[in-house]
Design a protein around this motif. Structure first.
Motif, PDB file in Angstrom:
ATOM      1  N   VAL A 296       2.415   8.213  -5.124  1.00 42.07           N
ATOM      2  CA  VAL A 296       3.084   8.973  -6.178  1.00 42.07           C
ATOM      3  C   VAL A 296       3.661  10.268  -5.617  1.00 42.07           C
ATOM      4  O   VAL A 296       4.749  10.702  -6.021  1.00 42.07           O
ATOM      5  CB  VAL A 296       2.109   9.248  -7.335  1.00 42.07           C
ATOM      6  N   HIS A 297       2.959  10.887  -4.682  1.00 43.12           N
ATOM      7  CA  HIS A 297       3.500  12.084  -4.039  1.00 43.12           C
ATOM      8  C   HIS A 297       4.797  11.758  -3.299  1.00 43.12           C
ATOM      9  O   HIS A 297       5.739  12.566  -3.292  1.00 43.12           O
ATOM     10  CB  HIS A 297       2.478  12.671  -3.069  1.00 43.12           C
TER      11      HIS A 297
ATOM     12  N   ILE B  15      -4.532   6.177  -9.632  1.00 43.19           N
ATOM     13  CA  ILE B  15      -3.721   7.374  -9.873  1.00 43.19           C
ATOM     14  C   ILE B  15      -4.507   8.362 -10.737  1.00 43.19           C
ATOM     15  O   ILE B  15      -5.148   7.984 -11.716  1.00 43.19           O
ATOM     16  CB  ILE B  15      -2.393   6.983 -10.546  1.00 43.19           C
ATOM     17  N   THR B  16      -4.392   9.628 -10.386  1.00 43.06           N
ATOM     18  CA  THR B  16      -5.120  10.680 -11.105  1.00 43.06           C
ATOM     19  C   THR B  16      -4.141  11.701 -11.681  1.00 43.06           C
ATOM     20  O   THR B  16      -2.922  11.629 -11.479  1.00 43.06           O
ATOM     21  CB  THR B  16      -6.109  11.384 -10.167  1.00 43.06           C
ATOM     22  N   ASP B  17      -4.703  12.666 -12.380  1.00 43.41           N
ATOM     23  CA  ASP B  17      -3.883  13.722 -12.968  1.00 43.41           C
ATOM     24  C   ASP B  17      -3.109  14.500 -11.910  1.00 43.41           C
ATOM     25  O   ASP B  17      -1.993  14.970 -12.161  1.00 43.41           O
ATOM     26  CB  ASP B  17      -4.765  14.697 -13.757  1.00 43.41           C
TER      27      ASP B  17
ATOM     28  N   SER C 220      -1.949  -2.675  -7.302  1.00 40.65           N
ATOM     29  CA  SER C 220      -3.229  -2.014  -7.545  1.00 40.65           C
ATOM     30  C   SER C 220      -3.758  -1.232  -6.354  1.00 40.65           C
ATOM     31  O   SER C 220      -4.736  -0.486  -6.502  1.00 40.65           O
ATOM     32  CB  SER C 220      -4.266  -3.060  -7.964  1.00 40.65           C
ATOM     33  N   SER C 221      -3.136  -1.359  -5.191  1.00 37.66           N
ATOM     34  CA  SER C 221      -3.654  -0.672  -4.008  1.00 37.66           C
ATOM     35  C   SER C 221      -3.071   0.718  -3.818  1.00 37.66           C
ATOM     36  O   SER C 221      -3.562   1.473  -2.966  1.00 37.66           O
ATOM     37  CB  SER C 221      -3.383  -1.505  -2.747  1.00 37.66           C
ATOM     38  N   ILE C 222      -2.041   1.078  -4.543  1.00 32.61           N
ATOM     39  CA  ILE C 222      -1.420   2.375  -4.305  1.00 32.61           C
ATOM     40  C   ILE C 222      -2.228   3.478  -4.967  1.00 32.61           C
ATOM     41  O   ILE C 222      -2.916   3.272  -5.966  1.00 32.61           O
ATOM     42  CB  ILE C 222       0.045   2.401  -4.783  1.00 32.61           C
TER      43      ILE C 222
ATOM     44  N   THR D  67       0.841  -1.193   0.000  1.00 34.89           N
ATOM     45  CA  THR D  67       0.000   0.000   0.000  1.00 34.89           C
ATOM     46  C   THR D  67       0.883   1.253   0.000  1.00 34.89           C
ATOM     47  O   THR D  67       2.113   1.175  -0.094  1.00 34.89           O
ATOM     48  CB  THR D  67      -0.923   0.015   1.226  1.00 34.89           C
ATOM     49  N   ASP D  68       0.242   2.380   0.137  1.00 40.18           N
ATOM     50  CA  ASP D  68       0.969   3.648   0.141  1.00 40.18           C
ATOM     51  C   ASP D  68       1.987   3.717   1.277  1.00 40.18           C
ATOM     52  O   ASP D  68       3.045   4.339   1.127  1.00 40.18           O
ATOM     53  CB  ASP D  68      -0.014   4.813   0.273  1.00 40.18           C
TER      54      ASP D  68
END
Length: 751
Positions: A405-406, A426-428, A398-400, A375-376
């Motif tokens: 990403v930050h 993950i988003t923009d 798939s859990s991150i 996870t994160d």
């Protein structure tokens, strides 16, 4: 007044001899009177000038009747008034006056052996080395060891000649001591115990490569290993019949071993690996790929006994859990590359259990593909303890989310390679943070990140060193993303000062590989623009993109892999190497694409589709089907491995296999393409610049060849794989075990 002629040299010699005898007699008498002791010599008495003057005419009375010499003759030099008898010395004859110089040797013959060996070692062609060896015995002694350092066993004829030479009873050279490297990988399909038994006489082998020798057993390998006490690297990957017997022999004999590749050797026991770890404490590189029998105890043994490990690969070691991973990171201060793809038992505790306030500065490559339990929190801890990571692979984790990403963005300029495929959350916003902080990214894969839009791709296009980008199945991206990538790589659009020179904000085109499969909103115009603006582009994947399902483009497309089904072949569209160049040229010369070259966008012309596929430009394409598993990218490669890539010695002779999955069949019968929409629009409605859609005939196989019929109707057909080349059907997930090897595997299968 003319000078009198000088006497001849033979006259001078005769007079000197008689004069010396008289002088010696007078000196003895004088010495006796003066009381000189034995061995003391008197001072030489010069010849009177009158006698010397009279003797000059003696040449005219000699038997040779020589004429009177000229005034400038060289012999006058020796008879000048200030010359003494010591100028000529007392010589009995003319032969004693000759100078005896040392033998003159050519420059090459005078070179020491160390220089010759250094010169010969720079010759790469064995035939040229053989010619040097046949020049002379001295050259032969210096060349023979270089020529036999790594004998070429690429054919069975060469193998037989080498074995025959090694079996000579009285060889001119000790060939068995010269061989340092043996590689039988080129003959792997027929290698057996009898093939390696004659090589067991080699006593100084340092690197031994026996990759994929399926006929090799312990009977042949054990004698070869026991005679090689200097062995540094051993590759027996894929040798399924090798058991713990050989591993124990290695542990007992090869105490200097530094590299071991036993990938796919499922008959090796954990006990033998533990013994090996305790005996071979200098191991630096260890590959245990696909050894699903390896457990925590074996990996812990290497973590606790081998403190110098630089690289360890545990791809698909499904029984390895958290404890050995924690031990590897905590104990191996030199660890640079850790590959844990497919280790599904790993969770956050493997990294959260690391010691506090301890940083692992040397770690450069970390592969956590398919570690879906992470996870994160785990990613944040990884970035905290390994701030100089260069390559990070989190594909199918798939859990991150954006939080991970930050955290990755804190790597800043150190990050060159990041794989986030199938990280669907993950988003923009995450991509914005990543691009803003990590501006040295060379490769980024965001395949199947379905939340991303053109905003993310536009930002990624601004990365100055971007070489590869993966956007497979990012269904929301449109032509806007392609134009952004094209503009960023178009050298013609770069800022120039009034003098016409490139400004400080200019950069050279760098984009080399683009993966756009199943981005169904893309049109011909944007891709043509991308081709024209990216001169370095060598790979373009457009599988499943309706605009490119055209018969006239098939000739530029790479051949589909042999194991693809007809369904997969129907949507396969990958251009590589010369195919990209030819495709670009095709678009430039054909009149029908002229408006694209001018920057226009064709909105009404119906393209020439592949047989059985009809384009229909409806405003509403309908829902995009889930094409999970169709394409994850065409394999992983690393364009700049940085500090974590100096594995030259061991990996030079190792063969790393690519592991890419064959995906499951698609959920829809139309090959993963958008379904047909039948609602007719108003006659005067403007044509929308949407992606062309596929119309399915009323009968799926009506009027179609077998290839297209399978594409349309095959519900049981598996979807096409993005691995395209070098794929292994038995592997459940992609691996980055050797990113460069995957690239070479792709190139090797090009038509």
């Amino acid at each position: 007044m003319a000078r009198p002629p000088a006497p001849a040299l033979d006259v001078i010699a005769a007079r000197s001899s008689s004069g010396a005898a008289a002088v010696a007699a007078d000196a003895d008498a004088a010495g006796a009177g003066a009381g000189l002791s034995a061995g003391q010599l008197p001072v030489p008495v010069p010849i009177p000038a009158e006698e010397s003057r009279d003797s000059r005419d003696s040449r005219s009375s000699s038997s040779t009747n020589s004429p009177i010499p000229a005034d400038n003759e060289e012999s006058d030099f020796f008879l000048a008034n200030n010359d003494s008898q010591s100028s000529l010395g007392v010589v009995p004859n003319l032969q004693d006056m000759q100078v005896s110089d040392q033998e003159c040797l050519p420059t090459v013959a005078a070179l020491p052996s160390e220089i010759l060996i250094s010169i010969f070692s720079r010759i790469s062609d064995p035939k040229e080395l053989l010619h040097c060896m046949l020049t002379c015995k001295r050259w032969a002694r210096n060349v023979v060891e270089i020529l036999w350092h790594r004998p070429s066993c690429t054919t069975w004829e060469k193998h037989a000649a080498i074995c025959a030479t090694l079996s000579l009873e009285q060889p001119f050279f000790t060939y068995t001591d010269f061989i340092k490297r043996l590689n039988l990988a080129a003959l792997a399909d027929r290698v057996n115990d009898g093939s390696v038994t004659p090589l067991a006489v080699c006593t100084r082998v340092e690197r031994l490569t026996l990759t994929n020798c399926h006929g090799l057993t312990d009977v042949g390998l054990t004698p070869l290993v026991r005679s090689s006490q200097h062995l540094l690297a051993l590759d027996i990957s894929g040798d399924r019949h090798i058991t713990e017997t050989s591993i124990v022999a290695i542990a007992e004999t090869c105490r200097k071993l530094q590299g071991l590749n036993v990938s796919g050797c499922n008959s090796i026991s954990n006990e033998s690996l533990i013994q090996l770890a305790k005996s071979c404490r200098f191991i630096k590189r260890l590959k245990l790929n696909d050894c699903n029998q390896v457990n925590d105890a074996a990996v812990l043994a290497f973590a606790n006994n081998c403190p110098n490990i630089l690289e360890i690969d545990l791809h698909q070691c499904t029984n390895v859990g958290n404890e050995p991973v924690t031990a590897l990171l905590a104990n191996e201060q030199s660890l640079r590359e850790l590959r844990l793809a497919g280790c599904e038992l790993l969770d956050d505790s493997a990294f959260l259990a690391l010691p506090l306030n301890k940083v692992y500065e040397n770690l450069r490559i970390l592969d956590l593909t398919s570690c879906s339990r992470l996870t994160d929190r785990a990613v944040e801890k990884i970035i905290e303890v390994a701030p100089r990571l260069r390559n990070l692979v989190l594909a199918k984790c798939s859990s991150i989310t954006d939080v991970a990403v930050h955290a990755i963005s804190r790597l800043q300029k150190n990050l060159h390679y990041v794989h986030l495929g199938h990280c669907r959350h993950i988003t923009d916003d995450a991509v914005k943070r990543l691009v803003r902080s990590c501006n040295r990214i060379r490769y980024i894969d965001l395949g199947c990140c379905t939340n991303l839009t053109d905003e993310s791709v536009t930002l990624l296009a601004g990365l100055p060193k971007l070489k590869r980008i993966g956007l497979v199945k990012c269904a929301n991206i449109t032509d806007k993303s392609m134009y952004a990538l094209a503009t960023a790589n178009d050298h013609r659009s770069q800022y120039r000062n009034p003098a016409g020179n490139a400004g400080p904000d200019s950069r050279a085109a760098s984009l080399e590989r683009v993966h756009l499969s199943y981005c169904t909103n893309l049109t011909l115009g944007s891709i043509i623009k991308l081709l024209n603006c990216c001169p370095k582009l060598t790979h373009l994947s457009l599988t499943g993109v309706p605009a490119f399902l055209r018969d006239d483009l098939d000739k530029f497309c790479r051949e589909a892999p042999a194991d693809f089904t007809d369904h997969q072949r129907a949507v396969f569209c990958v251009f590589s190497g010369t195919g990209v160049i030819d495709l670009r040229h095709h678009f430039k010369v054909k009149p029908e694409f002229r408006e694209y070259q001018q920057g226009g966008r064709q909105t009404h012309r119906q393209p020439q589709q592949r047989a059985g596929v009809v384009v229909n430009n409806h405003p509403d394409p309908g829902p995009i089907p889930d094409t999970e598993g169709f394409e994850d990218g065409d394999g992983l490669e690393d364009d700049d491995m940085g500090d974590g890539s100096d594995v030259v010695d061991f990996n030079a002779d190792l063969t790393n296999l690519a592991h890419n999955p064959v995906p499951p069949p698609p959920p829809h019968h139309n090959g993963g393409l958008p379904p047909q929409t039948n609602g007719p629009g108003p006659a005067d409605a403007p044509v929308q610049p949407t992606a062309p859609q596929v119309e399915i005939p009323s009968s799926p196989t009506e009027g179609l060849p077998a290839r297209q019929a399978t594409f349309v109707g095959g519900p049981s057909a598996a979807g096409p794989s993005t691995a395209v080349a070098g794929l292994s059907t038995s592997a459940p997930g992609p691996s980055t075990a050797s990113m460069q090897a995957l690239m070479e595997g792709e190139e090797a299968q090009r038509p």
